[in-house]
Design a protein around this motif. Structure first.
Motif, PDB file in Angstrom:
ATOM      1  N   VAL A   1       0.817  -1.214   0.000  1.00  0.00           N
ATOM      2  CA  VAL A   1       0.000   0.000   0.000  1.00  0.00           C
ATOM      3  C   VAL A   1       0.850   1.263   0.000  1.00  0.00           C
ATOM      4  O   VAL A   1       0.547   2.232  -0.718  1.00  0.00           O
ATOM      5  N   THR A   2       1.921   1.295   0.783  1.00  0.00           N
ATOM      6  CA  THR A   2       2.745   2.506   0.854  1.00  0.00           C
ATOM      7  C   THR A   2       3.311   2.856  -0.520  1.00  0.00           C
ATOM      8  O   THR A   2       3.236   4.008  -0.959  1.00  0.00           O
ATOM      9  N   ASP A   3       3.859   1.867  -1.203  1.00  0.00           N
ATOM     10  CA  ASP A   3       4.403   2.096  -2.536  1.00  0.00           C
ATOM     11  C   ASP A   3       3.286   2.455  -3.514  1.00  0.00           C
ATOM     12  O   ASP A   3       3.470   3.324  -4.387  1.00  0.00           O
ATOM     13  N   ALA A   4       2.145   1.810  -3.366  1.00  0.00           N
ATOM     14  CA  ALA A   4       1.016   2.078  -4.260  1.00  0.00           C
ATOM     15  C   ALA A   4       0.538   3.514  -4.112  1.00  0.00           C
ATOM     16  O   ALA A   4       0.223   4.186  -5.105  1.00  0.00           O
ATOM     17  N   ARG A   5       0.473   4.007  -2.882  1.00  0.00           N
ATOM     18  CA  ARG A   5       0.033   5.383  -2.661  1.00  0.00           C
ATOM     19  C   ARG A   5       0.996   6.376  -3.311  1.00  0.00           C
ATOM     20  O   ARG A   5       0.572   7.369  -3.910  1.00  0.00           O
ATOM     21  N   TYR A   6       2.277   6.120  -3.157  1.00  0.00           N
ATOM     22  CA  TYR A   6       3.251   7.019  -3.772  1.00  0.00           C
ATOM     23  C   TYR A   6       3.116   7.015  -5.293  1.00  0.00           C
ATOM     24  O   TYR A   6       3.053   8.071  -5.932  1.00  0.00           O
ATOM     25  N   LYS A   7       3.060   5.838  -5.878  1.00  0.00           N
ATOM     26  CA  LYS A   7       2.961   5.740  -7.332  1.00  0.00           C
ATOM     27  C   LYS A   7       1.633   6.298  -7.837  1.00  0.00           C
ATOM     28  O   LYS A   7       1.562   6.860  -8.939  1.00  0.00           O
ATOM     29  N   LEU A   8       0.589   6.179  -7.041  1.00  0.00           N
ATOM     30  CA  LEU A   8      -0.695   6.754  -7.417  1.00  0.00           C
ATOM     31  C   LEU A   8      -0.589   8.274  -7.505  1.00  0.00           C
ATOM     32  O   LEU A   8      -1.133   8.895  -8.423  1.00  0.00           O
ATOM     33  N   SER A   9       0.137   8.877  -6.564  1.00  0.00           N
ATOM     34  CA  SER A   9       0.316  10.331  -6.609  1.00  0.00           C
ATOM     35  C   SER A   9       1.103  10.749  -7.843  1.00  0.00           C
ATOM     36  O   SER A   9       0.826  11.777  -8.458  1.00  0.00           O
ATOM     37  N   VAL A  10       2.075   9.932  -8.233  1.00  0.00           N
ATOM     38  CA  VAL A  10       2.871  10.227  -9.427  1.00  0.00           C
ATOM     39  C   VAL A  10       1.993  10.168 -10.679  1.00  0.00           C
ATOM     40  O   VAL A  10       2.043  11.053 -11.545  1.00  0.00           O
ATOM     41  N   VAL A  11       1.172   9.120 -10.773  1.00  0.00           N
ATOM     42  CA  VAL A  11       0.329   8.947 -11.950  1.00  0.00           C
ATOM     43  C   VAL A  11      -0.744  10.036 -12.020  1.00  0.00           C
ATOM     44  O   VAL A  11      -1.036  10.576 -13.098  1.00  0.00           O
ATOM     45  N   ARG A  12      -1.314  10.364 -10.879  1.00  0.00           N
ATOM     46  CA  ARG A  12      -2.323  11.426 -10.855  1.00  0.00           C
ATOM     47  C   ARG A  12      -1.716  12.768 -11.277  1.00  0.00           C
ATOM     48  O   ARG A  12      -2.361  13.568 -11.966  1.00  0.00           O
ATOM     49  N   ASP A  13      -0.491  13.014 -10.868  1.00  0.00           N
ATOM     50  CA  ASP A  13       0.196  14.229 -11.294  1.00  0.00           C
ATOM     51  C   ASP A  13       0.383  14.232 -12.813  1.00  0.00           C
ATOM     52  O   ASP A  13       0.240  15.262 -13.473  1.00  0.00           O
ATOM     53  N   GLN A  14       0.687  13.061 -13.349  1.00  0.00           N
ATOM     54  CA  GLN A  14       0.848  12.929 -14.798  1.00  0.00           C
ATOM     55  C   GLN A  14      -0.468  13.226 -15.519  1.00  0.00           C
ATOM     56  O   GLN A  14      -0.499  13.955 -16.527  1.00  0.00           O
ATOM     57  N   LEU A  15      -1.556  12.677 -15.013  1.00  0.00           N
ATOM     58  CA  LEU A  15      -2.858  12.899 -15.631  1.00  0.00           C
ATOM     59  C   LEU A  15      -3.276  14.364 -15.543  1.00  0.00           C
ATOM     60  O   LEU A  15      -3.821  14.926 -16.498  1.00  0.00           O
ATOM     61  N   ALA A  16      -3.003  14.978 -14.385  1.00  0.00           N
ATOM     62  CA  ALA A  16      -3.314  16.392 -14.230  1.00  0.00           C
ATOM     63  C   ALA A  16      -2.478  17.237 -15.178  1.00  0.00           C
ATOM     64  O   ALA A  16      -2.964  18.208 -15.765  1.00  0.00           O
ATOM     65  N   GLY A  17      -1.215  16.868 -15.329  1.00  0.00           N
ATOM     66  CA  GLY A  17      -0.333  17.596 -16.238  1.00  0.00           C
ATOM     67  C   GLY A  17      -0.824  17.546 -17.668  1.00  0.00           C
ATOM     68  O   GLY A  17      -0.725  18.534 -18.410  1.00  0.00           O
ATOM     69  N   LYS A  18      -1.364  16.405 -18.077  1.00  0.00           N
ATOM     70  CA  LYS A  18      -1.907  16.278 -19.424  1.00  0.00           C
ATOM     71  C   LYS A  18      -3.112  17.206 -19.602  1.00  0.00           C
ATOM     72  O   LYS A  18      -3.249  17.884 -20.640  1.00  0.00           O
ATOM     73  N   GLU A  19      -3.993  17.240 -18.596  1.00  0.00           N
ATOM     74  CA  GLU A  19      -5.151  18.129 -18.669  1.00  0.00           C
ATOM     75  C   GLU A  19      -4.720  19.589 -18.758  1.00  0.00           C
ATOM     76  O   GLU A  19      -5.309  20.384 -19.504  1.00  0.00           O
ATOM     77  N   MET A  20      -3.686  19.945 -18.011  1.00  0.00           N
ATOM     78  CA  MET A  20      -3.188  21.315 -18.045  1.00  0.00           C
ATOM     79  C   MET A  20      -2.621  21.657 -19.420  1.00  0.00           C
ATOM     80  O   MET A  20      -2.833  22.762 -19.937  1.00  0.00           O
TER      81      MET A  20
ATOM     82  N   VAL B   1      -8.963  19.252 -13.422  1.00  0.00           N
ATOM     83  CA  VAL B   1      -7.818  19.263 -12.514  1.00  0.00           C
ATOM     84  C   VAL B   1      -8.263  19.637 -11.103  1.00  0.00           C
ATOM     85  O   VAL B   1      -7.878  19.002 -10.115  1.00  0.00           O
ATOM     86  N   VAL B   2      -9.104  20.665 -11.000  1.00  0.00           N
ATOM     87  CA  VAL B   2      -9.581  21.126  -9.694  1.00  0.00           C
ATOM     88  C   VAL B   2     -10.464  20.074  -9.026  1.00  0.00           C
ATOM     89  O   VAL B   2     -10.376  19.849  -7.813  1.00  0.00           O
ATOM     90  N   ALA B   3     -11.295  19.398  -9.804  1.00  0.00           N
ATOM     91  CA  ALA B   3     -12.240  18.438  -9.237  1.00  0.00           C
ATOM     92  C   ALA B   3     -11.616  17.080  -8.939  1.00  0.00           C
ATOM     93  O   ALA B   3     -11.964  16.434  -7.945  1.00  0.00           O
ATOM     94  N   LYS B   4     -10.683  16.634  -9.798  1.00  0.00           N
ATOM     95  CA  LYS B   4     -10.161  15.275  -9.685  1.00  0.00           C
ATOM     96  C   LYS B   4      -8.746  15.202  -9.113  1.00  0.00           C
ATOM     97  O   LYS B   4      -8.370  14.182  -8.528  1.00  0.00           O
ATOM     98  N   TYR B   5      -7.959  16.238  -9.302  1.00  0.00           N
ATOM     99  CA  TYR B   5      -6.537  16.147  -8.968  1.00  0.00           C
ATOM    100  C   TYR B   5      -6.099  17.278  -8.054  1.00  0.00           C
ATOM    101  O   TYR B   5      -5.084  17.944  -8.263  1.00  0.00           O
ATOM    102  N   GLN B   6      -6.894  17.503  -7.005  1.00  0.00           N
ATOM    103  CA  GLN B   6      -6.611  18.610  -6.081  1.00  0.00           C
ATOM    104  C   GLN B   6      -5.286  18.482  -5.359  1.00  0.00           C
ATOM    105  O   GLN B   6      -4.680  19.491  -4.991  1.00  0.00           O
ATOM    106  N   THR B   7      -4.864  17.260  -5.113  1.00  0.00           N
ATOM    107  CA  THR B   7      -3.640  17.069  -4.329  1.00  0.00           C
ATOM    108  C   THR B   7      -2.375  17.092  -5.173  1.00  0.00           C
ATOM    109  O   THR B   7      -1.289  16.826  -4.667  1.00  0.00           O
ATOM    110  N   THR B   8      -2.501  17.416  -6.453  1.00  0.00           N
ATOM    111  CA  THR B   8      -1.319  17.480  -7.313  1.00  0.00           C
ATOM    112  C   THR B   8      -0.761  18.898  -7.330  1.00  0.00           C
ATOM    113  O   THR B   8      -1.429  19.861  -6.948  1.00  0.00           O
ATOM    114  N   ARG B   9       0.434  19.028  -7.822  1.00  0.00           N
ATOM    115  CA  ARG B   9       1.089  20.332  -7.895  1.00  0.00           C
ATOM    116  C   ARG B   9       0.460  21.248  -8.932  1.00  0.00           C
ATOM    117  O   ARG B   9       0.753  22.442  -8.973  1.00  0.00           O
ATOM    118  N   HIS B  10      -0.416  20.707  -9.778  1.00  0.00           N
ATOM    119  CA  HIS B  10      -0.998  21.478 -10.873  1.00  0.00           C
ATOM    120  C   HIS B  10      -2.234  22.268 -10.466  1.00  0.00           C
ATOM    121  O   HIS B  10      -2.693  23.113 -11.235  1.00  0.00           O
TER     122      HIS B  10
END
Length: 286
Positions: free
Chosen positions: A161-180, A202-211
């Motif tokens: 789970v710990t590794d999954a959470r980290y990688k999930l944040s990375v992937v979500r950042d990637q998806l948010a970056g594409k939307e941006m 981005v605002v609705a789905k990826y609030q915890t990303t840097r974007h």
């Protein structure tokens, strides 16, 4: 005479029928149908051979051994473990689609076993290792995000789970970056409604990303361009409330000032509702 003719005809029918059947008999071709004389090898031996192949980095050879276990000894505990090892061997060999198939099969057949969390992890990692750069289609990123989220949700106490959470944040950042990226394109083309839809995601789905900070600033910009002042003010206000030190907030503030406005939050706005109960936790990205 008529009776004798009928008797003769009936006597001839079986012979004619036999000739007809023989000419269309699908079983008369001995070359087409051959008996499978593959010897049945004990499951333990096949399984151990697969492990030996893995140690030698012969991943395709390992997969074949594990497939033979599954084929020759179905519905056994050896077969169950062999399916999981097929996923692992394919993953290690870079055959990610095959790894996904084996992992999904394991989850379907044995989703309630202790090893199911690892099967889900292999599934997620197979997608994760196929995440493309930001300029390409993000289908694999979305699949990885879903598989990682499923792992966290279904197996919250697993060691993955710990590794999954980290990688999930990375992937979500990637998806948010594409939307941006797409949103900025529309903004430059003055297609403001299309741009807003991207920034809204981005605002609705990826609030915890840097974007999310930039997304709020771009919403301010797009709504100002459309003359929707209240939403522009709300976007800037939410940005300032949650990220007061952000350079994006400074830009949004100046933009509003240029139009004689200031940040002011409308509590009924979708932007305001999206940030209720918001807590930001961003994992550092390289």
């Amino acid at each position: 005479m008529g009776r004798a003719w009928i008797v003769a005809l009936l006597a001839a029918l079986p012979l004619a029928a036999c000739d007809s059947i023989a000419s269309f008999n699908p079983f008369d071709n001995t070359e087409r149908y051959k008996t499978d004389n593959t010897p049945i090898v004990p499951a333990e031996r096949l399984y151990n051979e697969g492990l030996s192949r893995l140690k030698e980095n012969d991943y395709s050879g390992a997969v074949k051994r594990f497939e033979n276990v599954d084929r020759q000894h179905p519905m056994t505990d050896w077969a169950r473990r062999a399916i999981l090892m097929q996923a692992f061997a394919n993953y290690e060999g870079g055959q990610y689609e095959e790894a996904v198939s084996a992992a999904k099969r394991y989850m379907t057949l044995h989703g309630n076993t202790p090893d199911a969390a690892y099967a889900q992890y292999l599934l997620a990692m197979s997608y994760y290792n196929q995440v493309p750069d930001i300029g390409r289609d993000q289908e694999r990123s979305a699949l990885a995000a879903q598989a990682l989220a499923d792992l966290v949700q279904r197996y919250p106490t697993s060691e993955y789970v710990t590794d999954a959470r980290y990688k999930l944040s990375v992937v979500r950042d990637q998806l948010a970056g594409k939307e941006m990226t797409v949103g900025r394109f529309y903004l430059e083309k003055r297609q403001y409604t299309a741009a807003i839809n991207r920034f809204r995601d981005v605002v609705a789905k990826y609030q915890t990303t840097r974007h999310v900070e930039e997304a709020l600033m771009r919403l301010t910009e797009a709504y100002m361009a459309l003359g929707i002042a209240q939403e522009a003010q709300t976007a800037a206000a939410v940005l300032g409330h949650n990220f007061p030190d952000s350079p994006w907030y400074k830009d949004a503030f100046k933009l509003l000032q240029s139009g004689g406005l200031e940040p002011r939050e409308n509590q009924q706005s979708w932007i305001s509702r999206a940030f209720r109960g918001f807590t930001r936790t961003v994992v550092g990205l390289n």
